[in-house]
Design a protein around this motif. Structure first.
Motif, short mmCIF file in Angstrom:
data_model
loop_
_atom_site.label_atom_id
_atom_site.label_comp_id
_atom_site.label_asym_id
_atom_site.label_seq_id
_atom_site.Cartn_x
_atom_site.Cartn_y
_atom_site.Cartn_z
N LEU A 70 2.28 -11.20 -11.44
CA LEU A 70 2.86 -10.39 -10.37
C LEU A 70 2.86 -11.17 -9.07
N THR A 71 3.87 -10.95 -8.25
CA THR A 71 3.89 -11.56 -6.94
C THR A 71 3.48 -10.54 -5.90
N ALA A 72 2.92 -11.02 -4.80
CA ALA A 72 2.51 -10.11 -3.73
C ALA A 72 3.72 -9.43 -3.12
N ALA A 73 4.90 -10.09 -3.22
CA ALA A 73 6.09 -9.53 -2.58
C ALA A 73 6.70 -8.38 -3.36
N ALA A 74 6.44 -8.31 -4.68
CA ALA A 74 7.08 -7.27 -5.47
C ALA A 74 6.13 -6.71 -6.52
N PRO A 75 5.10 -5.96 -6.11
CA PRO A 75 4.15 -5.39 -7.06
C PRO A 75 4.76 -4.23 -7.83
N ALA A 76 5.45 -4.55 -8.93
CA ALA A 76 6.18 -3.54 -9.69
C ALA A 76 5.25 -2.53 -10.34
N ASP A 77 3.96 -2.84 -10.43
CA ASP A 77 3.03 -1.94 -11.11
C ASP A 77 2.43 -0.88 -10.18
N ALA A 78 2.84 -0.83 -8.91
CA ALA A 78 2.27 0.13 -7.97
C ALA A 78 2.51 1.56 -8.44
N PRO A 79 1.59 2.48 -8.15
CA PRO A 79 1.79 3.88 -8.57
C PRO A 79 3.03 4.49 -7.92
N PHE A 80 3.56 5.52 -8.56
CA PHE A 80 4.63 6.30 -7.95
C PHE A 80 4.12 6.93 -6.65
N LEU A 81 4.98 6.93 -5.62
CA LEU A 81 4.64 7.59 -4.36
C LEU A 81 4.79 9.11 -4.53
N TRP A 82 3.84 9.70 -5.21
CA TRP A 82 3.97 11.10 -5.62
C TRP A 82 2.80 11.93 -5.07
N ARG A 83 3.11 13.18 -4.78
CA ARG A 83 2.09 14.20 -4.58
C ARG A 83 2.69 15.53 -5.01
N ASN A 84 1.86 16.52 -5.25
CA ASN A 84 2.33 17.83 -5.67
C ASN A 84 3.26 18.40 -4.60
N SER A 85 4.52 18.63 -4.97
CA SER A 85 5.50 19.11 -4.00
C SER A 85 5.81 20.60 -4.18
N ALA A 86 4.88 21.35 -4.78
CA ALA A 86 5.06 22.79 -4.92
C ALA A 86 5.20 23.44 -3.54
N ALA A 87 5.94 24.55 -3.49
CA ALA A 87 6.30 25.16 -2.21
C ALA A 87 5.10 25.49 -1.34
N PHE A 88 4.03 26.03 -1.96
CA PHE A 88 2.87 26.45 -1.17
C PHE A 88 1.75 25.42 -1.16
N THR A 89 1.95 24.27 -1.85
CA THR A 89 0.90 23.25 -1.91
C THR A 89 1.23 22.03 -1.07
N ALA A 90 2.49 21.59 -1.08
CA ALA A 90 2.87 20.39 -0.33
C ALA A 90 2.50 20.46 1.15
N PRO A 91 2.66 21.61 1.82
CA PRO A 91 2.29 21.64 3.24
C PRO A 91 0.81 21.41 3.52
#
Length: 317
Positions: free
Chosen positions: A5-26
């Motif tokens: 892996l190169t420092a410039a393109a870490p393809a293995d990084a986690p998805f930029l995700w969090r629970n986006s449910a209506a009453f949880t995301a806020p």
């Protein structure tokens, strides 16, 4: 054969995700991230889009909630490396709640596999209806489309170890009240988070596999704005990600994200504990940029969107 892996393109990084449910995301839960920080003098960039469909309804004693909404999130994420061990970043989200287009697709999918529909056919397709009632009090509601800037997050990270095989970092985040409770784009309060991140390339004894893990605590300083007296001051969160470099260009990724409840209610839909599973892949476009896509499913029904689709262009400047 897959190369390093190169420092410039870490393809293995986690998805930029969090629970986006209506009453949880806020509530201010942070998105999953790698323990590897940007190199000194470089800036990591992500332009991400997420489309999440949520339908859930429940009633307990004198409380009830119905959530029927599709939420599209556009995210700009920047993270700059100031030294070998320090970085700081910014997340700017734009949110749009509407009836969407996924309802009939999800209904057909449930019918095809014989999965429970959770009562989806009882509601008209592609309409917005979000309501939370506690006794005679209507606590929160959204019955038409709404858009706006979400709560902006700033964060700072300190690398604790930087060995190629295993990296650890501590990340402190602050989510600012730039969204609006009435539109379910924010919580009108300040949220703090602190998390320990670990990235390991040798845990599975192969350089083709990378494991990411994180665990932390969320502090809701202004809990009365979303959940009233039911808000939890503290919530635990964590994620685990596994990436497999299939080739020089392709990386397959799986991820689990979870958190404890953000509200002390009998309704899971209103800030209940949750676990989500994500699957997807990353395609290397150049030495500096990659495109990734995937989808997420809620494991305990009702605690997160039924399905979410994620797409992102990520790289280094």
């Amino acid at each position: 054969m897959a190369g390093p892996l190169t420092a410039a393109a870490p393809a293995d990084a986690p998805f930029l995700w969090r629970n986006s449910a209506a009453f949880t995301a806020p509530a201010g839960l942070p998105r999953a991230r790698s323990a590897r920080l940007p190199a000194q003098g470089t800036t990591s960039l992500a332009l991400a889009t997420e489309v999440a469909s949520q339908f859930s309804q429940d009633a307990e004693a004198d409380a009830a909630a119905v959530i029927d909404v599709e939420t599209t999130t556009f995210l700009l994420s920047l993270d700059h490396g100031f030294t070998e061990r320090w970085s700081a970043g910014l997340e700017l989200p734009l949110l749009h709640h509407d009836g969407g287009f996924l309802d009939s697709i999800i209904d057909d999918y449930h019918d095809l596999l014989g999965l429970p529909d959770g009562g989806r056919p009882s509601r008209p397709n592609n309409e917005v209806f979000v309501a939370w009632r506690d006794g005679a009090l209507l606590r929160r509601s959204l019955i038409s489309s709404a858009s706006g800037v979400g709560d902006v997050r700033v964060h700072v990270a300190r690398a604790l170890t930087t060995a190629p095989e295993r990296t650890t970092a501590l990340r402190l985040g602050v989510e600012l009240p730039t969204g609006r409770v009435r539109d379910l784009t924010g919580n009108d309060g300040v949220d703090l988070s602190v998390a320990l991140h670990v990235t390991d390339r040798r845990l599975l004894r192969s350089s083709a596999w990378t494991v990411h893990g994180a665990a932390g605590v969320l502090v809701q300083l202004d809990r009365d704005e979303v959940y009233g007296r039911d808000g939890e001051s503290f919530a635990a969160f964590g994620n685990l990600s596994l990436a497999w470099r299939l080739s020089e260009r392709w990386t397959l990724k799986g991820q689990l994200d979870g958190h404890s409840r953000t509200a002390d209610t009998r309704l899971r839909q209103v800030g209940g504990w949750s676990v989500q599973a994500l699957l997807g892949a990353s395609l290397r476009l150049s030495d500096r940029f990659r495109f990734e896509g995937g989808f997420a499913e809620d494991l305990p029904p009702g605690s997160a969107p039924d399905v979410a689709f994620l797409f992102a262009l990520r790289g280094e400047l």
